[in-house]
Design a protein around this motif. Structure first.
Motif, PDB file in Angstrom:
ATOM      1  N   ASP A  41     -36.764  13.811 -13.324  1.00  0.00           N
ATOM      2  CA  ASP A  41     -36.193  13.161 -12.314  1.00  0.00           C
ATOM      3  C   ASP A  41     -34.828  12.994 -12.702  1.00  0.00           C
ATOM      4  O   ASP A  41     -34.373  13.037 -13.885  1.00  0.00           O
ATOM      5  N   LEU A  42     -34.038  12.640 -11.869  1.00  0.00           N
ATOM      6  CA  LEU A  42     -32.485  12.402 -12.007  1.00  0.00           C
ATOM      7  C   LEU A  42     -32.380  11.032 -12.816  1.00  0.00           C
ATOM      8  O   LEU A  42     -31.296  11.205 -13.634  1.00  0.00           O
ATOM      9  N   HIS A  67     -43.710  17.224  -9.392  1.00  0.00           N
ATOM     10  CA  HIS A  67     -44.425  16.286  -9.011  1.00  0.00           C
ATOM     11  C   HIS A  67     -43.540  15.088  -8.224  1.00  0.00           C
ATOM     12  O   HIS A  67     -43.946  14.325  -7.453  1.00  0.00           O
ATOM     13  N   GLN A  68     -42.323  15.180  -8.639  1.00  0.00           N
ATOM     14  CA  GLN A  68     -41.225  14.184  -8.080  1.00  0.00           C
ATOM     15  C   GLN A  68     -40.413  14.588  -6.920  1.00  0.00           C
ATOM     16  O   GLN A  68     -39.391  14.048  -6.350  1.00  0.00           O
ATOM     17  N   ALA A  69     -40.799  16.019  -6.267  1.00  0.00           N
ATOM     18  CA  ALA A  69     -39.850  16.751  -5.474  1.00  0.00           C
ATOM     19  C   ALA A  69     -39.974  15.947  -4.100  1.00  0.00           C
ATOM     20  O   ALA A  69     -38.685  15.656  -3.506  1.00  0.00           O
ATOM     21  N   ALA A  70     -40.850  15.274  -3.729  1.00  0.00           N
ATOM     22  CA  ALA A  70     -40.968  14.591  -2.524  1.00  0.00           C
ATOM     23  C   ALA A  70     -40.350  13.308  -2.739  1.00  0.00           C
ATOM     24  O   ALA A  70     -39.853  12.758  -1.509  1.00  0.00           O
ATOM     25  N   ASN A  71     -39.876  12.866  -3.766  1.00  0.00           N
ATOM     26  CA  ASN A  71     -39.065  11.490  -4.022  1.00  0.00           C
ATOM     27  C   ASN A  71     -37.594  11.806  -4.129  1.00  0.00           C
ATOM     28  O   ASN A  71     -36.949  10.654  -4.400  1.00  0.00           O
ATOM     29  N   ASP A  73     -33.840  11.908  -3.554  1.00  0.00           N
ATOM     30  CA  ASP A  73     -33.108  11.101  -2.809  1.00  0.00           C
ATOM     31  C   ASP A  73     -32.345  12.085  -2.063  1.00  0.00           C
ATOM     32  O   ASP A  73     -31.942  13.143  -2.531  1.00  0.00           O
ATOM     33  N   THR A  74     -31.891  11.588  -0.884  1.00  0.00           N
ATOM     34  CA  THR A  74     -30.883  12.403  -0.128  1.00  0.00           C
ATOM     35  C   THR A  74     -29.487  12.547  -1.110  1.00  0.00           C
ATOM     36  O   THR A  74     -29.025  11.449  -1.498  1.00  0.00           O
ATOM     37  N   GLY A  75     -28.963  13.676  -1.272  1.00  0.00           N
ATOM     38  CA  GLY A  75     -27.919  14.006  -1.821  1.00  0.00           C
ATOM     39  C   GLY A  75     -28.244  14.292  -3.329  1.00  0.00           C
ATOM     40  O   GLY A  75     -27.371  14.308  -4.118  1.00  0.00           O
ATOM     41  N   TRP A  76     -29.516  14.417  -3.570  1.00  0.00           N
ATOM     42  CA  TRP A  76     -29.864  14.647  -5.036  1.00  0.00           C
ATOM     43  C   TRP A  76     -29.036  15.935  -5.475  1.00  0.00           C
ATOM     44  O   TRP A  76     -29.064  15.880  -6.882  1.00  0.00           O
ATOM     45  N   GLN A  77     -28.896  17.100  -4.636  1.00  0.00           N
ATOM     46  CA  GLN A  77     -27.897  18.208  -5.309  1.00  0.00           C
ATOM     47  C   GLN A  77     -26.736  17.684  -5.946  1.00  0.00           C
ATOM     48  O   GLN A  77     -26.438  18.141  -7.048  1.00  0.00           O
ATOM     49  N   GLN A  78     -26.168  16.668  -5.360  1.00  0.00           N
ATOM     50  CA  GLN A  78     -24.665  16.648  -5.901  1.00  0.00           C
ATOM     51  C   GLN A  78     -24.697  15.677  -7.097  1.00  0.00           C
ATOM     52  O   GLN A  78     -24.313  15.990  -8.058  1.00  0.00           O
ATOM     53  N   GLN A  79     -25.710  14.905  -7.134  1.00  0.00           N
ATOM     54  CA  GLN A  79     -26.279  14.126  -8.237  1.00  0.00           C
ATOM     55  C   GLN A  79     -26.745  15.047  -9.477  1.00  0.00           C
ATOM     56  O   GLN A  79     -25.926  14.770 -10.807  1.00  0.00           O
ATOM     57  N   LEU A  80     -27.273  15.837  -9.059  1.00  0.00           N
ATOM     58  CA  LEU A  80     -27.744  16.744 -10.248  1.00  0.00           C
ATOM     59  C   LEU A  80     -26.658  17.801 -10.735  1.00  0.00           C
ATOM     60  O   LEU A  80     -26.480  17.962 -11.969  1.00  0.00           O
ATOM     61  N   GLN A  81     -25.648  18.095  -9.918  1.00  0.00           N
ATOM     62  CA  GLN A  81     -24.509  19.015 -10.259  1.00  0.00           C
ATOM     63  C   GLN A  81     -23.746  17.869 -11.175  1.00  0.00           C
ATOM     64  O   GLN A  81     -23.150  18.511 -12.198  1.00  0.00           O
ATOM     65  N   GLN A  82     -23.379  16.780 -11.120  1.00  0.00           N
ATOM     66  CA  GLN A  82     -22.756  16.051 -11.853  1.00  0.00           C
ATOM     67  C   GLN A  82     -23.582  16.007 -13.196  1.00  0.00           C
ATOM     68  O   GLN A  82     -22.769  15.930 -14.175  1.00  0.00           O
ATOM     69  N   SER A  83     -24.689  15.874 -13.498  1.00  0.00           N
ATOM     70  CA  SER A  83     -25.607  15.797 -14.754  1.00  0.00           C
ATOM     71  C   SER A  83     -25.248  17.176 -15.416  1.00  0.00           C
ATOM     72  O   SER A  83     -25.127  17.646 -16.505  1.00  0.00           O
ATOM     73  N   LEU A  84     -25.190  18.005 -14.618  1.00  0.00           N
ATOM     74  CA  LEU A  84     -25.045  19.642 -15.314  1.00  0.00           C
ATOM     75  C   LEU A  84     -23.688  19.796 -15.678  1.00  0.00           C
ATOM     76  O   LEU A  84     -23.467  20.679 -16.655  1.00  0.00           O
ATOM     77  N   LEU A  85     -22.637  18.961 -15.521  1.00  0.00           N
ATOM     78  CA  LEU A  85     -21.503  19.057 -16.189  1.00  0.00           C
ATOM     79  C   LEU A  85     -21.249  18.394 -17.478  1.00  0.00           C
ATOM     80  O   LEU A  85     -20.342  18.528 -18.213  1.00  0.00           O
ATOM     81  N   GLN A  86     -22.405  17.511 -17.655  1.00  0.00           N
ATOM     82  CA  GLN A  86     -22.221  16.819 -19.219  1.00  0.00           C
ATOM     83  C   GLN A  86     -22.615  17.839 -20.276  1.00  0.00           C
ATOM     84  O   GLN A  86     -23.755  18.650 -20.021  1.00  0.00           O
ATOM     85  N   PHE A 103     -48.887  16.526  -6.048  1.00  0.00           N
ATOM     86  CA  PHE A 103     -48.300  15.092  -5.831  1.00  0.00           C
ATOM     87  C   PHE A 103     -47.326  15.151  -4.761  1.00  0.00           C
ATOM     88  O   PHE A 103     -46.811  14.311  -4.217  1.00  0.00           O
ATOM     89  N   SER A 104     -46.619  16.534  -4.878  1.00  0.00           N
ATOM     90  CA  SER A 104     -45.664  16.561  -3.588  1.00  0.00           C
ATOM     91  C   SER A 104     -46.044  17.778  -2.687  1.00  0.00           C
ATOM     92  O   SER A 104     -46.600  18.569  -3.419  1.00  0.00           O
ATOM     93  N   PRO A 105     -45.840  17.703  -1.329  1.00  0.00           N
ATOM     94  CA  PRO A 105     -46.413  18.665  -0.564  1.00  0.00           C
ATOM     95  C   PRO A 105     -45.893  20.164  -0.964  1.00  0.00           C
ATOM     96  O   PRO A 105     -44.581  20.258  -1.399  1.00  0.00           O
ATOM     97  N   ARG A 106     -46.499  21.113  -0.866  1.00  0.00           N
ATOM     98  CA  ARG A 106     -45.945  22.382  -1.398  1.00  0.00           C
ATOM     99  C   ARG A 106     -44.754  22.902  -0.806  1.00  0.00           C
ATOM    100  O   ARG A 106     -43.762  23.468  -1.537  1.00  0.00           O
ATOM    101  N   PRO A 107     -44.753  22.771   0.531  1.00  0.00           N
ATOM    102  CA  PRO A 107     -43.356  23.213   1.067  1.00  0.00           C
ATOM    103  C   PRO A 107     -42.138  22.522   0.400  1.00  0.00           C
ATOM    104  O   PRO A 107     -41.046  23.159   0.321  1.00  0.00           O
ATOM    105  N   ILE A 108     -42.204  21.193   0.343  1.00  0.00           N
ATOM    106  CA  ILE A 108     -41.242  20.488  -0.270  1.00  0.00           C
ATOM    107  C   ILE A 108     -40.906  20.937  -1.670  1.00  0.00           C
ATOM    108  O   ILE A 108     -39.766  20.891  -2.303  1.00  0.00           O
TER     109      ILE A 108
END
Length: 267
Positions: A41-42, A67-71, A73-86, A103-108
């Motif tokens: 997770d992030l 497993h963590q997909a349902a958890n 946070d809103t805006g996770w995409q931007q947070q992940l993009q920042q990590s990918l720049l490291q 552990f997370s619903p399949r559609p999520i």
């Protein structure tokens, strides 16, 4: 001196809280040149990044495990993009689908996975894939997004599944599952079909302690220093020497992840 690469370590598992630095030191003493830490997770991805900034030869993934997909946070995409720049982040993941535990619903799961695949392509990062009891759906999603750059982490499937992943151009990560005489029979057959230039080894520590390990720790905790036992089993099954396997896996890790420096504390 051996130069192995362990491309799957859950170093921020609570099982390593008491001796995380010592675990890395034991890995180096056992001839492990590089460690790839797994971000599930992030928050864990950020812990990994901070650790890698202190240790040469340590790299990390960054992503969201199904497993963590349902958890997420809103805006996770931007947070992940920042990590990918490291610079310490060399792959996106651990991402994928897990229809075994749900552990997370399949559609999520599928939505978060699809968005991570898009980010991987956008940032030209290899994907670090998890899949359990979701092969058909995951394969269809990988094909739809034309993913051909990454590794199937902890592959435990059969020859048919292996060949489908290889047709996409993916690397295959082999763990201590191959040392299990009860559960690993399909994998023991399939490993013979992995092209030498698509094979990678990993412990998935602290999980999947090799059952063939002669001197098992009382804790039953796996760690990177035990990677050589996985290598020994893979070499036996493939009919190659350990030296050949070591050299090929090193080249493969360089090609996929760009590993350069060796394990050592910085400063």
């Amino acid at each position: 001196m051996a130069q192995w690469c362990d491309i799957g370590v859950n170093l921020f598992s609570a099982q390593f809280d008491a001796d995380r630095a010592a675990t890395v030191q034991r890995a180096a003493q056992a001839g492990i040149r590089n460690l790839l830490l797994i971000g599930s997770d992030l928050a864990e991805s950020q812990l990994n990044i901070t650790f890698c900034q202190q240790y040469a030869g340590c790299y990390t993934t960054a992503g969201i495990h199904p497993h963590q997909a349902a958890n997420a946070d809103t805006g996770w995409q931007q947070q992940l993009q920042q990590s990918l720049l490291q610079p310490e982040v060399v792959a996106l993941g651990e991402c994928g689908l897990d229809f075994n535990r749900d552990f997370s619903p399949r559609p999520i799961q599928q939505q978060v996975f699809a968005e991570q695949l898009q980010l991987a392509k956008q940032h030209t990062k290899p994907v670090y894939l998890h899949e359990r009891d979701a092969f058909a759906t995951q394969l269809a999603m990988l094909q739809e997004q034309q993913i051909n750059h990454g590794v199937v982490h902890c592959f435990t499937g059969d020859t048919r599944q292996l060949k489908a992943y290889l047709e996409l151009g993916l690397y295959i990560g082999i763990t201590g599952w191959i040392c299990d005489e009860r559960r690993g029979q399909d994998l023991q057959q399939a490993v013979r079909y992995i092209p030498a230039d698509k094979l990678l080894l990993e412990t998935d520590a602290p999980y999947l302690l090799p059952r063939t390990l002669e001197h098992k720790p009382k804790s039953r905790r796996n760690e990177p220093a035990f990677l050589a036992e996985i290598a020994r089993q893979v070499a036996l099954l493939r009919g190659c020497s350990l030296a050949e396997l070591e050299a090929q896996c090193w080249r493969n890790s360089q090609t996929l992840f760009g590993f350069t420096t060796s394990l050592a504390a910085k400063g």
